[in-house]
Design an enzyme around this catalytic site. Structure first.
Site, short mmCIF file in Angstrom:
data_model
loop_
_atom_site.label_atom_id
_atom_site.label_comp_id
_atom_site.label_asym_id
_atom_site.label_seq_id
_atom_site.Cartn_x
_atom_site.Cartn_y
_atom_site.Cartn_z
N HIS A 92 -7.45 10.02 -17.70
CA HIS A 92 -7.32 9.20 -16.31
C HIS A 92 -7.91 7.87 -16.35
CE1 HIS A 92 -11.09 11.69 -16.59
NE2 HIS A 92 -11.63 10.75 -15.92
N CYS A 149 0.43 8.31 -9.58
CA CYS A 149 0.64 9.64 -10.16
C CYS A 149 1.17 9.25 -11.74
CB CYS A 149 1.83 10.40 -9.32
SG CYS A 149 3.50 9.35 -9.19
N GLN A 178 6.68 6.98 -8.94
CA GLN A 178 7.92 7.03 -8.34
C GLN A 178 8.12 7.73 -6.97
OE1 GLN A 178 10.77 7.99 -11.37
NE2 GLN A 178 10.50 5.99 -12.44
N ARG A 212 5.09 10.78 -5.94
CA ARG A 212 3.97 11.07 -5.37
C ARG A 212 2.90 9.94 -5.04
NH1 ARG A 212 2.34 15.14 -10.04
NH2 ARG A 212 3.40 13.61 -11.33
#
Length: 165
Positions: free
Chosen positions: A48, A81, A85, A87
């Site tokens: 992340h 996300c 595109q 979420r």
């Protein structure tokens, strides 16, 4: 009914975001005026963006009001996300609409610097606009360029991302 649509959203490139993170006077710590919200679900495994907050998309219904309150002092809020595109843009849209609902006088800046709501700025006693953006290409594009960079990405696992998303 809100006039905020998906077409209102602003995007930020991975390069622009990385530059902001590196240019921060707090670097390598996370800039205090920026929030990055990761709305991936189980695909959060494998890394992340450093300093990001994980809010799975299936929790957004009840966590969005809390996000609006907790992030009110941030100048920039970036949603993403995996590919940004669906979420990510949906979360940004939900956030903007909830922000408008909770504080109808607040201002947010959208695509090309357009203000969504009218209000004051700091010079006339009002609040500064908050920029709400979506990370172009999402974490998939981010990790392709910055995955191995520990100053920008945490818990990155090359074997998970080796063949793409």
């Amino acid at each position: 009914m809100s006039n905020i649509t998906l077409g209102s959203l602003s995007y930020i490139s991975c390069e622009e975001l990385a530059e902001q993170l590196h240019a921060s006077p707090l670097a390598p710590s996370f800039p205090s005026n920026l929030a990055i919200i990761d709305v991936r679900d189980s695909d959060h495994v494998g890394g992340h963006i450093r300093g990001s907050t994980w809010v799975p998309s299936n929790e957004l219904d009840y966590k969005t009001p809390e996000l609006v309150r907790n992030l009110k002092d941030k100048d920039v809020v970036v949603f993403h996300c995996a590919l940004s595109q669906q979420r990510g843009p949906s979360a940004a849209l939900r956030y903007l609409r909830e922000k408008e609902r909770l504080d109808p006088g607040s201002k947010s800046v959208t695509k090309e610097g357009e203000e969504i709501k009218e209000g004051g700025n700091k010079e006339d006693g009002g609040e500064e606009s908050q920029k709400v953006m979506v990370l172009r290409g999402g974490f998939t594009q981010w990790q392709e360029k910055y995955g191995p960079d520990k100053t920008l990405t945490e818990a990155w696992q090359k074997d998970i991302w080796e063949f793409g998303y």
